[in-house]
Structures are given as C-alpha cells and as structure tokens.
Design an enzyme around this catalytic site. Structure first.
Site, mmCIF file in Angstrom:
data_model
loop_
_atom_site.group_PDB
_atom_site.id
_atom_site.type_symbol
_atom_site.label_atom_id
_atom_site.label_comp_id
_atom_site.label_asym_id
_atom_site.label_seq_id
_atom_site.Cartn_x
_atom_site.Cartn_y
_atom_site.Cartn_z
ATOM 1 N N LYS A 129 0.806 -1.235 0.000
ATOM 2 C CA LYS A 129 0.000 0.000 0.000
ATOM 3 C C LYS A 129 0.832 1.274 0.000
ATOM 4 C CE LYS A 129 -0.940 -0.167 4.929
ATOM 5 N NZ LYS A 129 -1.756 -0.930 5.885
ATOM 6 N N ARG A 188 -8.805 -1.335 16.467
ATOM 7 C CA ARG A 188 -9.132 -1.025 15.080
ATOM 8 C C ARG A 188 -10.050 -2.167 14.635
ATOM 9 N NH1 ARG A 188 -4.922 0.178 10.170
ATOM 10 N NH2 ARG A 188 -5.202 -2.057 9.826
HETATM 11 C C1 LIG Z 1 -0.830 -1.714 6.477
HETATM 12 C C2 LIG Z 1 -1.160 -2.987 7.107
HETATM 13 C C3 LIG Z 1 -0.119 -3.888 7.400
HETATM 14 C C4 LIG Z 1 1.331 -3.573 7.143
HETATM 15 O O1 LIG Z 1 1.809 -2.727 8.126
HETATM 16 P P1 LIG Z 1 3.371 -2.331 8.177
HETATM 17 O O2 LIG Z 1 3.504 -1.650 9.484
HETATM 18 O O3 LIG Z 1 3.624 -1.444 7.012
HETATM 19 O O4 LIG Z 1 4.153 -3.576 8.115
HETATM 20 C C5 LIG Z 1 -0.469 -5.100 7.964
HETATM 21 N N1 LIG Z 1 -1.745 -5.418 8.223
HETATM 22 C C6 LIG Z 1 -2.768 -4.590 7.958
HETATM 23 C C7 LIG Z 1 -4.163 -5.015 8.256
HETATM 24 C C8 LIG Z 1 -2.518 -3.342 7.380
HETATM 25 O O5 LIG Z 1 -3.531 -2.512 7.108
#
Ligand SMILES: *Cc1c(COP(=O)(O)O)cnc(C)c1O
Length: 353
Positions: free
Chosen positions: A36, A129
């Site tokens: 992302k 969350r």
């Molecule tokens: C963005 C996201 C991740 C990745 O997080 P990082 O801190 O960039 O490794 C993992 N799980 C979910 C549900 C996310 O939204």
C-alpha cells in the site's frame, strides 16, 4: 526530469525484502508483502516477488487489481466493503474479515464465479481497530462463516499498534494460540494461518521471541523503509530507499518575523515566530497537499524547515554549506506517513533507480 519527485531505490527494497523474508522463514513465518505504501505499483511489487515474499497484500482492491498479472496470491487487508464484493472476488484470493454479513455476500459472489474465497477472521486483542472483541461474538462468527458454501476459513489474525498503539507481546499474541485450539475444536477443521500482525511484530524476532504458533506476518514498512515498531529503524536494513527531491523556486533574504499585524495563517492557525534577524530563505515547489512539512527532514543538516502552505515549502538555508541556486533540487527524508501521502500525490513524480 521534473520535480517534485520521489526517487525509489529498487536495489535497497530488494535487499530489505530478502533479508526480512529470510529471518521470517527461519522462524517458520510466511511473509505477506504489503504494497500500500506504493499504491500497488507492479514494478515495486515485482521486487517483493523477487525478494521472496509468499503473497502480496494491500488494503485497497484497486491496488490488488493493478498486480493481477503477478504470480502470487493476493490478500485484501482492509475489512471488505459490501459495495466492492465483485471486484474483491475478481482480484483477491484471501481477505481479512470481521463481519459475517459481508462474508456471506463474498460467498454468494464466489459461488457465482465458481470460486472458493479464503478468509482470515480478525480478532481485536485490544488495539481497537478491526476485529471482533467479545468471545461470544467470535464463536458466533466462526459458526456462521464455517457453514458458508464458497468460503474457506483459513485462519485467524490480529492487528496491533495501528489505532491504540498497543504493542505486540508474547502475552497478547498467546491469545491467538488459545483461540486457534478452541476454534479448531468448534469446527473440527484445522486453522492453517495464524496472522500475527504487521511490521511491529518483528520486534519479537528472531525466534524464540515470536510465539511459535504465529506463522504469518503482513509486512510493508519494514521491507520498503526498513522501519518497525514505533517507526524505529531495523538494524541491517536500508531506511533510505525512498527520498524526495523538490525544486528551489526562490532564494531571498528576509526577516525571520513577519512584518505587520498577525492574524491567522492559510490553515486557520495563529502562527508564532522567533526573531532571529534577517535570514536567507528558500522556497521549494511542494506543499501540504503533497506532504506535511513535519513529515520531512532535509538531508542537508544546515537547512531547516520553517513551514509550508498548500504549495510552498519554506526553509531557512542560512547555515547550509551548499551553494544553493534557484532551480536546484533539495533532498529530503520522509516519515512513513509522509511517504504514503507523497506517493499518492499525482503531482509527485516517481523515479526508479
Ligand atoms: C498496512 C497494514 C499492514 C502492514 O503494516 P506495516 O507496518 O507497514 O508492516 C499489515 N496489516 C494490515 C491489516 C494493514 O492494514
């Protein structure tokens, strides 16, 4: 070549990816490479693939669609929207879920397309969350989902340090083990995946710090920016795979305190100024609509960011040793949040090195 632009060093991303994938595989943890930060750009996603990730993951189905030709399975990270069910079945293979009503809609669409859609049920361990918090509701969701025709309940997962800032520990992650055993008893089916969170869980690596039942992590910022828990640098990884360059459009000597009666700035704040006399100032052509100034730090220690409006970034360059001229680029490091916003700004060019 125009500015502003983000220079993306694919070699550094590949190095970070290989190094994290190796550590995770040694601990029997598979890696979902999270795309992302770069909007699912297939060129960078290919580097994840080359670096050995086990699947690709993104919070937006539009980004997963861009990667449809890459040869790994795709995971949707954000709790699915009812309104996107057909794209979700078309462009992803597995999703993180918490609402049986949406999973039922996914099941119906999957059945229509002759597919089986995999889901990981998210449990909220306290970060508040996504995920189910109450025990009774977890059991009920498992009961409903495991009876759906075109859905395979692959596992359970959690997400920490995102809203509440709750840190992953052996204690809170051990709940997932208890739940795995209890859900397997409830359904009579094995749960293949225990998805132990995002990059912050890397703080428990190497094994035996990470509880042995955790067999998947979803990693983004560690692979791209070399950062983990609290955005702190991970030793041995590159933190500068992404740098920002913005062009200087004005260099002038000016007072450090505005001249005249002071009201509100362009964003409705009452600005405060310290009087340091006359200073040499530069304006770079980038602004808050691309990235917030607090998410930037100049590579050159002699330049100091003063602030920004929507399209102008203001710097004090009095102490720089560089011989800066109008038209020169200035280079900046970005925080994760800053990089995310600049990467999604259509005004910021992306340049791969
Ligand atoms: C963005 C996201 C991740 C990745 O997080 P990082 O801190 O960039 O490794 C993992 N799980 C979910 C549900 C996310 O939204």
């Amino acid at each position: 070549m125009t500015y502003p632009r983000i220079n993306i060093d694919l070699f550094k991303i590949k190095y970070n990816t290989e190094s994290m994938v190796q550590q995770c595989h040694q601990a029997n943890v598979q890696v979902a490479g999270v795309t992302k930060l770069f909007g699912g750009n297939p060129k960078i996603a290919q580097i994840f693939v080359d670096g050995g990730v086990d699947m690709l993951a993104d919070s937006r189905i539009e980004n997963l669609a861009k990667m449809k030709d890459l040869p790994l399975s795709k995971m949707l990270l954000r709790i699915p929207m009812m309104s996107q069910v057909s794209d979700i079945i078309a462009y992803s293979d597995i999703g993180l879920v918490s609402e049986p009503v949406t999973v039922q809609a996914l099941s119906n669409e999957a059945q229509r397309c002759n597919k089986v859609y995999k889901v990981i049920l998210m449990l909220d361990l306290g970060d508040l969350r996504e995920g189910i918090f109450h025990e009774g509701e977890i059991r009920q969701a498992v009961d409903e989902i495991s009876r759906m025709k075109s859905i395979s309940l692959e596992g359970i997962g959690t997400n920490l340090t995102c809203y509440g800032g709750v840190k992953p520990t052996r204690e809170n992650l051990s709940c997932l083990k208890t739940w795995k055993e209890s859900i397997e008893k409830q359904t009579g089916q094995p749960l293949r995946v225990i998805s132990g969170g995002n990059g912050s869980t890397l703080s428990l690596l190497p094994a035996p710090g990470i509880p042995p039942h955790i067999n998947q992590l979803r990693l983004g910022s560690s692979l791209t920016m070399g950062i983990g828990l609290n955005d702190e640098p991970i030793k041995g990884l590159y933190q500068d795979a992404f740098t920002l360059e913005a062009e200087v459009v004005e260099i002038r000597e000016k007072p450090s305190k505005p001249v005249g009666e002071i009201g509100l700035d362009a964003f409705g704040n009452q600005p405060m100024f310290e009087d340091k006399g006359f200073r040499r100032r530069a304006i770079c052509a980038i602004g808050r609509q691309d990235i917030k100034p607090e998410h930037l730090s100049p590579l050159d220690h002699g330049s100091k960011i003063l602030g920004a409006s929507s399209d102008h970034l203001l710097l004090d360059i009095t102490d720089t040793l560089q011989d800066l001229k109008v038209g020169d680029p200035l280079t900046f490091y970005m925080t994760y949040g800053g990089c995310l916003s600049a990467m999604t700004s259509p005004y910021v060019q992306k340049y791969y090195v």
